[in-house]
Write a protein that holds these residues in place. Structure first.
Motif, PDB file in Angstrom:
ATOM      1  N   ARG B  26       7.046  -6.797 -14.910  1.00  0.00           N
ATOM      2  CA  ARG B  26       7.492  -7.668 -16.000  1.00  0.00           C
ATOM      3  C   ARG B  26       6.370  -8.590 -16.462  1.00  0.00           C
ATOM      4  NH1 ARG B  26      13.479  -8.898 -14.897  1.00  0.00           N
ATOM      5  NH2 ARG B  26      13.997  -7.562 -13.156  1.00  0.00           N
ATOM      6  N   GLY B  27       5.228  -8.037 -16.778  1.00  0.00           N
ATOM      7  CA  GLY B  27       4.107  -8.849 -17.255  1.00  0.00           C
ATOM      8  C   GLY B  27       3.122  -9.118 -16.130  1.00  0.00           C
ATOM      9  N   LEU B  28       2.684  -8.039 -15.511  1.00  0.00           N
ATOM     10  CA  LEU B  28       1.782  -8.152 -14.349  1.00  0.00           C
ATOM     11  C   LEU B  28       0.356  -8.460 -14.804  1.00  0.00           C
ATOM     12  CD1 LEU B  28       1.516  -7.692 -11.214  1.00  0.00           C
ATOM     13  CD2 LEU B  28       0.905  -5.344 -11.771  1.00  0.00           C
ATOM     14  N   ASN B  29      -0.243  -9.472 -14.181  1.00  0.00           N
ATOM     15  CA  ASN B  29      -1.655  -9.801 -14.425  1.00  0.00           C
ATOM     16  C   ASN B  29      -2.385  -9.679 -13.100  1.00  0.00           C
ATOM     17  OD1 ASN B  29      -1.724 -10.685 -17.292  1.00  0.00           O
ATOM     18  ND2 ASN B  29      -0.149 -12.085 -16.531  1.00  0.00           N
ATOM     19  N   LEU B  30      -3.453  -8.879 -13.132  1.00  0.00           N
ATOM     20  CA  LEU B  30      -4.149  -8.620 -11.861  1.00  0.00           C
ATOM     21  C   LEU B  30      -5.600  -8.257 -12.138  1.00  0.00           C
ATOM     22  CD1 LEU B  30      -4.199  -7.800  -8.780  1.00  0.00           C
ATOM     23  CD2 LEU B  30      -3.410  -5.551  -9.507  1.00  0.00           C
ATOM     24  N   GLU B  31      -6.493  -8.794 -11.279  1.00  0.00           N
ATOM     25  CA  GLU B  31      -7.902  -8.388 -11.351  1.00  0.00           C
ATOM     26  C   GLU B  31      -8.368  -8.047  -9.952  1.00  0.00           C
ATOM     27  OE1 GLU B  31     -10.109 -11.464 -13.328  1.00  0.00           O
ATOM     28  OE2 GLU B  31      -9.357 -10.878 -15.299  1.00  0.00           O
ATOM     29  N   VAL B  32      -9.076  -6.931  -9.828  1.00  0.00           N
ATOM     30  CA  VAL B  32      -9.627  -6.531  -8.528  1.00  0.00           C
ATOM     31  C   VAL B  32     -11.122  -6.281  -8.722  1.00  0.00           C
ATOM     32  CG1 VAL B  32      -9.579  -4.800  -6.681  1.00  0.00           C
ATOM     33  CG2 VAL B  32      -7.452  -5.435  -7.833  1.00  0.00           C
TER      34      VAL B  32
END
Lengths: 405, 231
Positions: B26-32
């Motif tokens: 539902r609106g995932l924000n992710l940085e790897v």
């Protein structure tokens, strides 16, 4: 190539199913090769019987004779015409025809007297060698006659029996004579079987009071020469006369022989359709069982086309196996039937197609095309049968496929 | 930390099931970033596997941006996505998912074959990785002749042999016993430290969570906690 190895191992995974599929294809191919060779054999025999037995490749008649046969419509000086044809490299023989009655005891039948030169006929057609019993005519024995098979049955005549013939001679007098049956022919064709009464030219001339001329000249073109190439030379020699090829003389038969392939192809397609359904079923089962596996492969980076190729290669490996097996069984069987044939004598005493006798021993004719055609059709139909499962496998979404159980 | 490998911005994924919309993300924000050893945890249905599938280009989001090594996945065709998975991403699955008709060696070699690597180079690499995962003496066995732990070692070898930028591991220890799970984690940690391979796990397993450098907690399709862990 890894994909080939994978395809091969996938086939071995389901040994029984792969074996049944391959055997079904091999069986269909073997049967189709044999059938195709038998059909070729039948067509070849029909063509050979139609021409070499009695009709020849080309016939010459006086103008209008074929449309309205008459004892008076004659070819003048057939002897010199035959000599000219022989000089041009053809085999030729002349014949004389008339109608009348034949009787033996209480039995009688309408007959067609056929005056032939025993030696020339022997050189031109296979008729003199096509005897059921007895012997062929001899110029030295002018009282001998040879009968068509059914005529002999109608008259209850056997070899050495006497028969009486009666007709109206060309001069209007009553022609009657006593003859001895020297031989009885095997099945030649509708008209000859039912009413053919063969006698020597000299006997015919004496009976019918017809000292010269003939009604027909029959020509055999040597095997190394094409009929269409030979025709102009024949027409040149027989100027002013009616020259017709066997195809013009019996168009129904020619049509049948020419369209033999057209009969064969639908049969191959129908037989192979059943096989295509077997393939489709086997490949669909293989694809459905492996949806998860295809998903993994796609996740690892295998593209849709490679998955498509894998399914196709699996089917084609089985088809190659079937082709080897089908050829290994079908071709030797076709060759065996070329030599030994299938004896239809137990079913019938004689058979004709379009008025032309066919041999009661049905022999195949092995040719490259009669082997290649069923083989090529097998590959085409396998390709069509595998297309759907292959496309289905190629279009699977990796995420759906990977979670499919 | 190294360069950015994964970026997800406002990613929404909704599944349609019998006409009913089921939201997974539902609106995932992710940085790897490169070199991370990151675990995504969360209860069942929180969207862990969906997130991994979308990062791995196995699935597409309903909306939002997903970039792997700076490439927007929505701009790539199916074939380009397949190429990217082959060249840049390694997968480790809960159920191992080795190809049953291939031997352990051939499974590990599979991606290299797809890449068209020459035979000698391939052989060298596969033998080295099988040594490293401790499976060199079982390389000729088919998956059905190996235990779950052994299959997962081969799956790890397959995932890292081609030196991908990112390895996505979906519950890799879920189907093995605790001793095997520890040895698998040792192995993946070793790959991360010595080869610099970036790992992103989805997991329920506390052992995996404890050993990760970074722990993301996912609830109802959004990240609720982002914890950097010191070991």
């Amino acid at each position: 190539m890894k994909i080939w190895r994978m395809a091969f191992r996938n086939i071995l995974r389901m040994k029984r199913r792969s074996l049944i599929t391959t055997l079904a294809m091999a069986f269909a191919l073997g049967i189709m090769i044999v059938y195709s060779c038998l059909m070729d054999g039948l067509v070849h025999d029909m063509e050979k019987n139609a021409t070499m037995l009695e009709m020849g490749h080309v016939q010459i008649h006086a103008p209008g004779y074929l449309e309205s046969p008459s004892i008076y419509k004659r070819i003048e000086d057939p002897e010199s015409l035959v000599a000219s044809l022989q000089n041009a490299g053809f085999h030729a023989s002349y014949r004389l025809f008339a109608s009348g009655l034949a009787a033996r005891g209480n039995a009688s039948a309408g007959v067609q007297f056929r005056g032939v030169d025993p030696t020339l006929e022997s050189d031109t057609t296979r008729l003199p060698h096509h005897l059921l019993e007895g012997k062929w005519l001899d110029e030295k024995e002018p009282k001998n006659v040879v009968l068509g098979k059914r005529l002999a049955q109608t008259l209850s005549a056997k070899v050495s029996d006497e028969i009486v013939v009666v007709s109206q001679a060309s001069d209007g007098s009553i022609a009657n004579e006593l003859y001895i049956v020297a031989g009885i022919l095997k099945s030649v064709g509708e008209i000859v079987d039912r009413s053919g009464l063969f006698m020597t030219v000299s006997a015919f001339r004496e009976l019918m009071v017809m000292p010269e001329g003939s009604h027909e000249i029959v020509i055999a073109v040597p095997p190394e020469q094409e009929l269409q190439d030979a025709l102009p030379a024949i027409k040149k020699i027989a100027q002013g006369l009616d020259v017709k090829t066997w195809e013009q003389l019996n168009p129904a038969l020619a049509e049948m022989i020419n369209s033999a392939d057209a009969f064969l192809i639908p049969l191959i397609v129908i037989t192979y359709m059943a096989i295509a359904i077997v393939i489709l079923n086997a490949m669909l089962m293989a694809v459905f069982e492996r949806i998860h596996e295809y998903g993994v492969m796609k996740a690892l980076g295998v593209g849709p086309f490679s998955v498509f190729r894998l399914v196709l290669i699996e089917a084609f490996i089985m088809t190659h196996g079937a082709a080897i097996l089908g050829l290994a069984t079908g071709v030797p069987l076709a060759f065996y039937l070329e030599t030994h044939g299938i004896d239809l004598g137990i079913f019938a005493q004689g058979a004709t197609i379009s008025g032309v006798a066919i041999d009661l021993v049905w022999r195949s004719l092995v040719s490259v095309s009669s082997i290649l055609m069923p083989l090529i059709f097998l590959y085409i139909l396998v390709l069509l049968g595998t297309m759907y499962p292959a496309i289905k496998a190629a279009r699977l979404k990796p995420v759906d496929a990977i979670h499919h159980h | 930390m190294g360069s950015l490998i994964v970026r997800m911005k406002d990613v929404i994924k909704t599944y349609q099931l019998d006409g009913v919309s089921i939201p997974a993300l539902r609106g995932l924000n992710l940085e790897v970033s490169a070199g991370e050893f990151t675990a995504i945890s969360g209860p069942s249905g929180s969207g862990k596997t969906t997130a991994l599938n979308i990062i791995g280009a196995l699935d597409t989001p309903t909306s939002g941006i997903v970039e792997v090594e700076g490439k927007d996945l929505s701009s790539l065709s199916k074939t380009e996505l397949a190429k990217m998975r082959m060249n840049r991403i390694g997968f480790i699955f809960q159920a191992y998912n080795l190809i049953p008709v291939l031997t352990a060696y051939e499974n590990a070699e599979f991606v290299l074959v797809l890449r068209g690597m020459p035979l000698m180079q391939r052989r060298e690499k596969v033998q080295a990785i099988l040594e490293e995962v401790g499976m060199a003496d079982m390389m000729d066995r088919r998956p059905d002749q190996l235990s779950g732990g052994q299959q997962q070692r081969i799956a790890i070898a397959r995932a890292v042999v081609a030196e991908p930028a990112l390895v996505l591991a979906d519950e890799p220890t879920a189907n093995v016993d605790s001793k095997t799970a520890d040895s698998l984690l040792d192995l993946m940690e070793h790959m991360n430290k010595t080869h610099g391979v970036t790992f992103v796990f989805s997991t329920h397993d506390p052992r995996v969570m404890n050993r990760s450098d970074r722990l993301l907690v996912l609830r109802d399709g959004v990240i609720t906690e982002d914890i950097l862990q010191k070991k």
